[in-house]
Write a protein that holds these residues in place. Structure first.
Motif, PDB file in Angstrom:
ATOM      1  N   CYS A 189       0.842  -1.200   0.000  1.00 58.28           N
ATOM      2  CA  CYS A 189       0.000   0.000   0.000  1.00 58.28           C
ATOM      3  C   CYS A 189       0.880   1.254   0.000  1.00 58.28           C
ATOM      4  O   CYS A 189       0.567   2.244  -0.655  1.00 58.28           O
ATOM      5  CB  CYS A 189      -0.922   0.020   1.211  1.00 58.28           C
ATOM      6  SG  CYS A 189      -2.079  -1.369   1.275  1.00 58.28           S
ATOM      7  N   GLY A 190       1.976   1.195   0.756  1.00 57.48           N
ATOM      8  CA  GLY A 190       2.908   2.313   0.770  1.00 57.48           C
ATOM      9  C   GLY A 190       3.509   2.554  -0.604  1.00 57.48           C
ATOM     10  O   GLY A 190       3.643   3.706  -1.047  1.00 57.48           O
ATOM     11  N   ALA A 191       3.865   1.472  -1.299  1.00 57.43           N
ATOM     12  CA  ALA A 191       4.406   1.597  -2.649  1.00 57.43           C
ATOM     13  C   ALA A 191       3.352   2.134  -3.612  1.00 57.43           C
ATOM     14  O   ALA A 191       3.648   2.941  -4.506  1.00 57.43           O
ATOM     15  CB  ALA A 191       4.918   0.236  -3.129  1.00 57.43           C
ATOM     16  N   PHE A 192       2.106   1.694  -3.435  1.00 59.27           N
ATOM     17  CA  PHE A 192       1.005   2.186  -4.266  1.00 59.27           C
ATOM     18  C   PHE A 192       0.832   3.693  -4.079  1.00 59.27           C
ATOM     19  O   PHE A 192       0.681   4.430  -5.060  1.00 59.27           O
ATOM     20  CB  PHE A 192      -0.285   1.448  -3.883  1.00 59.27           C
ATOM     21  CG  PHE A 192      -1.525   1.993  -4.527  1.00 59.27           C
ATOM     22  CD1 PHE A 192      -1.863   1.645  -5.822  1.00 59.27           C
ATOM     23  CD2 PHE A 192      -2.363   2.860  -3.833  1.00 59.27           C
ATOM     24  CE1 PHE A 192      -3.016   2.158  -6.428  1.00 59.27           C
ATOM     25  CE2 PHE A 192      -3.513   3.372  -4.419  1.00 59.27           C
ATOM     26  CZ  PHE A 192      -3.835   3.023  -5.726  1.00 59.27           C
ATOM     27  N   GLU A 193       0.852   4.158  -2.838  1.00 60.22           N
ATOM     28  CA  GLU A 193       0.712   5.589  -2.569  1.00 60.22           C
ATOM     29  C   GLU A 193       1.863   6.379  -3.172  1.00 60.22           C
ATOM     30  O   GLU A 193       1.676   7.475  -3.717  1.00 60.22           O
ATOM     31  CB  GLU A 193       0.636   5.842  -1.062  1.00 60.22           C
ATOM     32  CG  GLU A 193      -0.676   5.445  -0.439  1.00 60.22           C
ATOM     33  CD  GLU A 193      -1.854   6.235  -0.977  1.00 60.22           C
ATOM     34  OE1 GLU A 193      -1.680   7.434  -1.274  1.00 60.22           O
ATOM     35  OE2 GLU A 193      -2.940   5.656  -1.110  1.00 60.22           O
ATOM     36  N   GLN A 194       3.045   5.830  -3.086  1.00 58.43           N
ATOM     37  CA  GLN A 194       4.207   6.518  -3.649  1.00 58.43           C
ATOM     38  C   GLN A 194       4.097   6.625  -5.161  1.00 58.43           C
ATOM     39  O   GLN A 194       4.470   7.645  -5.755  1.00 58.43           O
ATOM     40  CB  GLN A 194       5.484   5.771  -3.265  1.00 58.43           C
ATOM     41  CG  GLN A 194       6.763   6.490  -3.677  1.00 58.43           C
ATOM     42  CD  GLN A 194       8.010   5.789  -3.167  1.00 58.43           C
ATOM     43  OE1 GLN A 194       7.935   4.693  -2.608  1.00 58.43           O
ATOM     44  NE2 GLN A 194       9.150   6.410  -3.340  1.00 58.43           N
ATOM     45  N   ALA A 195       3.586   5.576  -5.793  1.00 56.33           N
ATOM     46  CA  ALA A 195       3.493   5.553  -7.250  1.00 56.33           C
ATOM     47  C   ALA A 195       2.321   6.368  -7.783  1.00 56.33           C
ATOM     48  O   ALA A 195       2.444   7.052  -8.810  1.00 56.33           O
ATOM     49  CB  ALA A 195       3.388   4.108  -7.734  1.00 56.33           C
ATOM     50  N   TYR A 196       1.169   6.322  -7.095  1.00 54.05           N
ATOM     51  CA  TYR A 196      -0.050   6.896  -7.669  1.00 54.05           C
ATOM     52  C   TYR A 196      -0.743   7.947  -6.803  1.00 54.05           C
ATOM     53  O   TYR A 196      -1.718   8.557  -7.248  1.00 54.05           O
ATOM     54  CB  TYR A 196      -1.058   5.769  -7.956  1.00 54.05           C
ATOM     55  CG  TYR A 196      -0.546   4.751  -8.939  1.00 54.05           C
ATOM     56  CD1 TYR A 196      -0.349   5.076 -10.279  1.00 54.05           C
ATOM     57  CD2 TYR A 196      -0.255   3.443  -8.522  1.00 54.05           C
ATOM     58  CE1 TYR A 196       0.126   4.139 -11.187  1.00 54.05           C
ATOM     59  CE2 TYR A 196       0.220   2.504  -9.427  1.00 54.05           C
ATOM     60  CZ  TYR A 196       0.418   2.858 -10.752  1.00 54.05           C
ATOM     61  OH  TYR A 196       0.886   1.929 -11.642  1.00 54.05           O
ATOM     62  N   GLY A 197      -0.256   8.155  -5.594  1.00 57.23           N
ATOM     63  CA  GLY A 197      -0.938   9.080  -4.682  1.00 57.23           C
ATOM     64  C   GLY A 197      -1.124  10.476  -5.252  1.00 57.23           C
ATOM     65  O   GLY A 197      -2.229  11.038  -5.207  1.00 57.23           O
TER      66      GLY A 197
END
Length: 268
Positions: free
Chosen positions: A108-116
């Motif tokens: 989820c942290g990686a998702f936020e970094q990529a698309y947040g």
């Protein structure tokens, strides 16, 4: 040979015999070997102690740390809490997505970094509405347990204060490692203060776990929802975070163009 000389020689022989006996009991009289073994034992002990100290320091890396506030969103947009779901964006936005995430989940942290940032831009432009489901899936995966639930509860309380996005982004920007110490209630409260939340109800709610029961009930609902289950291979199906849903269908977030495609499809 005089009596005194014979006595002295006898004592020398006794000392030599005693030294030989001690050497035999130690497996020989190689002093260098004994020193080497002792040195090795001391070195191993030092490595073990150092490893324990490093492990404890790493595990407790968040202790006493200040959660750095994330930069505020570039533009304001409406945001409100609906039960344990936080809705961000205009009601009439053409596209709506549901995002299911856990504050301790590293993916989820990686998702936020990529698309947040992309998601926030689309929300600010009025093209997207986001329904965020903060789930305590990994409550037992911090040490001590509980951070996942505590963070989700604090985020909902921040939503009541109109600070959800800033609080949400700050927690992901300073995400603890799974399996290690999270942030305490007092650290979450301090983050709220840094973001301008000064109400007593926020601090009291963090300490009391105002939304804990509702969050746990929502997690059970989500886990039991077949429409949110995915195929993980080898015949295994289940729910995992992060999950993004648009139009009732799970989105393939492995496709880097997924967000644009969701919006384009909603407009067509």
């Amino acid at each position: 040979m005089g009596g005194a000389e014979r006595t002295a020689r006898k004592r020398r022989q006794q000392r030599t015999a005693g030294a030989d006996a001690v050497a035999r009991a130690r497996g020989g009289n190689d002093t260098k070997k004994v020193i080497a073994v002792v040195a090795a034992v001391v070195l191993v002990a030092a490595v073990v102690i150092g490893g324990v100290l490093w492990t404890n320091a790493s595990k407790n890396a968040t202790e006493g740390q200040k959660i750095q506030p994330a930069a505020p969103a570039a533009a304001d947009y409406p945001e409100r809490r609906e039960g344990v779901v936080v809705v961000s964006g205009a009601q009439d936005a053409p596209a709506t997505i549901d995002v299911y995430a856990d504050f301790l989940c590293p993916v989820c942290g990686a998702f936020e970094q990529a698309y947040g940032q992309q998601i926030e831009q689309k929300v600010a432009q009025g093209e997207l509405r986001v329904r965020t489901h903060v789930l305590p899936m990994l409550t037992e995966k911090s040490d001590p347990p509980g951070y996942s639930l505590d963070a989700a509860n604090a985020a909902l309380l921040a939503a009541d204060e109109g600070k959800f996005s800033e609080f949400h982004d700050s927690l992901f920007a300073n995400q603890p490692e799974e399996g290690k110490r999270g942030y305490s209630d007092e650290q979450l409260i301090e983050l709220g203060r840094e973001l301008g939340i000064t109400s007593k109800s926020f601090a009291d709610g963090v300490r009391a776990g105002t939304y804990d029961a509702q969050l746990q009930a929502e997690l059970q609902r989500v886990l039991a929802d077949p429409s949110l289950q995915r195929d993980f291979g080898n015949g295994q199906r289940g729910f995992g975070t992060p999950t993004v849903v648009a139009g009732g269908t799970i989105v393939d977030i492995g496709d880097q163009q997924w967000l644009d495609k969701v919006i384009q499809q909603a407009k067509s």
